[in-house]
Design a protein around this motif. Sequence first.
Motif, PDB file in Angstrom:
ATOM      1  N   ASN A 131       0.844  -1.190   0.000  1.00 48.46           N
ATOM      2  CA  ASN A 131       0.000   0.000   0.000  1.00 48.46           C
ATOM      3  C   ASN A 131       0.883   1.244   0.000  1.00 48.46           C
ATOM      4  O   ASN A 131       2.117   1.130   0.108  1.00 48.46           O
ATOM      5  N   GLN A 189       1.040   5.579   1.189  1.00 55.30           N
ATOM      6  CA  GLN A 189       0.456   6.685   1.922  1.00 55.30           C
ATOM      7  C   GLN A 189       1.040   7.990   1.391  1.00 55.30           C
ATOM      8  O   GLN A 189       2.141   8.017   0.837  1.00 55.30           O
ATOM      9  N   TYR A 247       1.778  12.066   2.668  1.00 61.00           N
ATOM     10  CA  TYR A 247       1.897  12.983   3.785  1.00 61.00           C
ATOM     11  C   TYR A 247       2.208  14.376   3.262  1.00 61.00           C
ATOM     12  O   TYR A 247       2.842  14.537   2.221  1.00 61.00           O
ATOM     13  N   PHE A 255      -0.370  12.991   7.903  1.00 61.98           N
ATOM     14  CA  PHE A 255      -0.978  11.984   7.032  1.00 61.98           C
ATOM     15  C   PHE A 255      -2.126  12.592   6.226  1.00 61.98           C
ATOM     16  O   PHE A 255      -2.962  13.332   6.758  1.00 61.98           O
ATOM     17  N   GLN A 297      -4.339   6.969   2.513  1.00 64.75           N
ATOM     18  CA  GLN A 297      -3.724   5.682   2.231  1.00 64.75           C
ATOM     19  C   GLN A 297      -4.459   5.026   1.061  1.00 64.75           C
ATOM     20  O   GLN A 297      -5.689   5.045   1.003  1.00 64.75           O
ATOM     21  N   PHE A 334       5.067  14.054   0.554  1.00 60.78           N
ATOM     22  CA  PHE A 334       5.825  12.804   0.562  1.00 60.78           C
ATOM     23  C   PHE A 334       4.893  11.629   0.286  1.00 60.78           C
ATOM     24  O   PHE A 334       3.795  11.568   0.837  1.00 60.78           O
ATOM     25  N   ALA A 382       4.849   7.453   0.824  1.00 61.33           N
ATOM     26  CA  ALA A 382       5.513   6.469   1.688  1.00 61.33           C
ATOM     27  C   ALA A 382       4.934   5.107   1.348  1.00 61.33           C
ATOM     28  O   ALA A 382       3.724   4.913   1.413  1.00 61.33           O
ATOM     29  N   ARG A 419       5.062   0.748   1.562  1.00 57.96           N
ATOM     30  CA  ARG A 419       5.522  -0.454   2.251  1.00 57.96           C
ATOM     31  C   ARG A 419       5.608  -1.569   1.232  1.00 57.96           C
ATOM     32  O   ARG A 419       4.663  -1.858   0.513  1.00 57.96           O
ATOM     33  N   LYS A 451       5.766  -5.261  -0.390  1.00 53.69           N
ATOM     34  CA  LYS A 451       5.011  -6.495  -0.124  1.00 53.69           C
ATOM     35  C   LYS A 451       5.871  -7.513   0.609  1.00 53.69           C
ATOM     36  O   LYS A 451       5.374  -8.393   1.286  1.00 53.69           O
ATOM     37  N   TYR A 485       7.214  -5.984   5.126  1.00 53.30           N
ATOM     38  CA  TYR A 485       6.112  -5.120   5.516  1.00 53.30           C
ATOM     39  C   TYR A 485       6.402  -4.284   6.746  1.00 53.30           C
ATOM     40  O   TYR A 485       5.679  -3.360   7.060  1.00 53.30           O
ATOM     41  N   ASP A 486       7.474  -4.602   7.468  1.00 54.57           N
ATOM     42  CA  ASP A 486       7.791  -3.798   8.636  1.00 54.57           C
ATOM     43  C   ASP A 486       8.330  -2.426   8.260  1.00 54.57           C
ATOM     44  O   ASP A 486       8.235  -1.489   9.037  1.00 54.57           O
ATOM     45  N   LYS A 487       8.921  -2.329   7.086  1.00 55.25           N
ATOM     46  CA  LYS A 487       9.645  -1.114   6.753  1.00 55.25           C
ATOM     47  C   LYS A 487       8.844  -0.229   5.821  1.00 55.25           C
ATOM     48  O   LYS A 487       8.317  -0.671   4.821  1.00 55.25           O
ATOM     49  N   VAL A 488       8.769   1.037   6.187  1.00 56.22           N
ATOM     50  CA  VAL A 488       8.113   2.041   5.354  1.00 56.22           C
ATOM     51  C   VAL A 488       9.200   2.903   4.735  1.00 56.22           C
ATOM     52  O   VAL A 488      10.074   3.383   5.441  1.00 56.22           O
ATOM     53  N   PHE A 493      10.025   6.291   2.679  1.00 57.32           N
ATOM     54  CA  PHE A 493       9.509   7.578   2.226  1.00 57.32           C
ATOM     55  C   PHE A 493      10.226   7.995   0.948  1.00 57.32           C
ATOM     56  O   PHE A 493      11.433   7.811   0.809  1.00 57.32           O
ATOM     57  N   PRO A 512      11.571  11.090  -1.558  1.00 59.03           N
ATOM     58  CA  PRO A 512      12.315  12.296  -1.198  1.00 59.03           C
ATOM     59  C   PRO A 512      11.453  13.544  -1.104  1.00 59.03           C
ATOM     60  O   PRO A 512      11.924  14.584  -0.640  1.00 59.03           O
ATOM     61  N   PHE A 551      15.012  15.065   3.191  1.00 57.42           N
ATOM     62  CA  PHE A 551      14.855  13.640   3.003  1.00 57.42           C
ATOM     63  C   PHE A 551      14.590  12.971   4.341  1.00 57.42           C
ATOM     64  O   PHE A 551      15.360  13.111   5.286  1.00 57.42           O
ATOM     65  N   LEU A 552      13.481  12.210   4.438  1.00 63.60           N
ATOM     66  CA  LEU A 552      13.084  11.532   5.670  1.00 63.60           C
ATOM     67  C   LEU A 552      13.612  10.113   5.660  1.00 63.60           C
ATOM     68  O   LEU A 552      13.171   9.286   4.878  1.00 63.60           O
ATOM     69  N   ILE A 570      13.168  -2.550  13.564  1.00 65.38           N
ATOM     70  CA  ILE A 570      13.923  -2.001  12.442  1.00 65.38           C
ATOM     71  C   ILE A 570      15.114  -1.246  13.004  1.00 65.38           C
ATOM     72  O   ILE A 570      14.968  -0.419  13.892  1.00 65.38           O
ATOM     73  N   PHE A 618      -0.868  -1.648   7.541  1.00 66.56           N
ATOM     74  CA  PHE A 618       0.040  -0.516   7.639  1.00 66.56           C
ATOM     75  C   PHE A 618      -0.817   0.719   7.881  1.00 66.56           C
ATOM     76  O   PHE A 618      -1.444   1.224   6.976  1.00 66.56           O
TER      77      PHE A 618
END
Lengths: 112, 115
Positions: free
Chosen positions: A31, A33, A35, A45, A48, A88, A90, A92, A94, A97-100, A102, A104, B42-43, B56, B101
């Motif tokens: 998915n 998102q 911001y 936010f 989504q 931005f 953002a 995730r 597939k 899935y823990d890491k999002v 972003f 630039p 940059f985030l 993480i 998410f």
Amino acid sequence: GQQVMQIPQYQHVQEGEDFTTYCNSSTTLSNIQWYKQRPGGHPVFLIQLVKSGEVKKQKRLTFQFGEAKKNSSLHITATQTTDVGTYFCAGRSKTSYDKVIFGPGTSLSVIP
Amino acid sequence: DTAVSQTPKYLVTQMGNDKSIKCEQNLGHDTMYWYKQDSKKFLKIMFSYNNKELIINETVPNRFSPKSPDKAHLNLHINSLELGDSAVYFCASSQLDGRAFNEQFFGPGTRLTVL
């Protein structure tokens, strides 16, 4: 690793003009998102998107998620000075899935 | 009622010093994050904790050590500060529902300047 790119980096528009920012991922996303960060502020936010080809609207803002779930766009109709800020995406992945991740960001300036 | 709060808002310090930034959320979320935003906006995610456990840990120098005493707090301690550490640090929280998410709520940020 997964990368999320956005174009353009900067956009200056006259008030009343339309604006679009594009987000592209190197991998398929579960998915995405969006911001908005006002100057001197923190990311807030907006929306989504989850489904392939999904389109959502919020007043003058239209968000799209690509059919392949690797790209997305945000379109603002008839910009106003209150739209100024950095947008931005953002995403995730597939597979992780823990890491999002972003993008630039696209910095929007609106000239009154 | 501030959802995600950070202290301090500004931090100016000398190279080589050790400093801490605190973060608290009152949203009942189980996941908290630290992000670094550089001068180009940059985030970059640094750490993520879920229910006090580190999930993480990006390629961040060992000088950065997060600590989560409970799921409402995630603090960031930085040892031996360097010029390149100057940035805005954002704390964020979200609710992780299985693989869902959910939106992240960001704190107001801490602007760190290392002289």
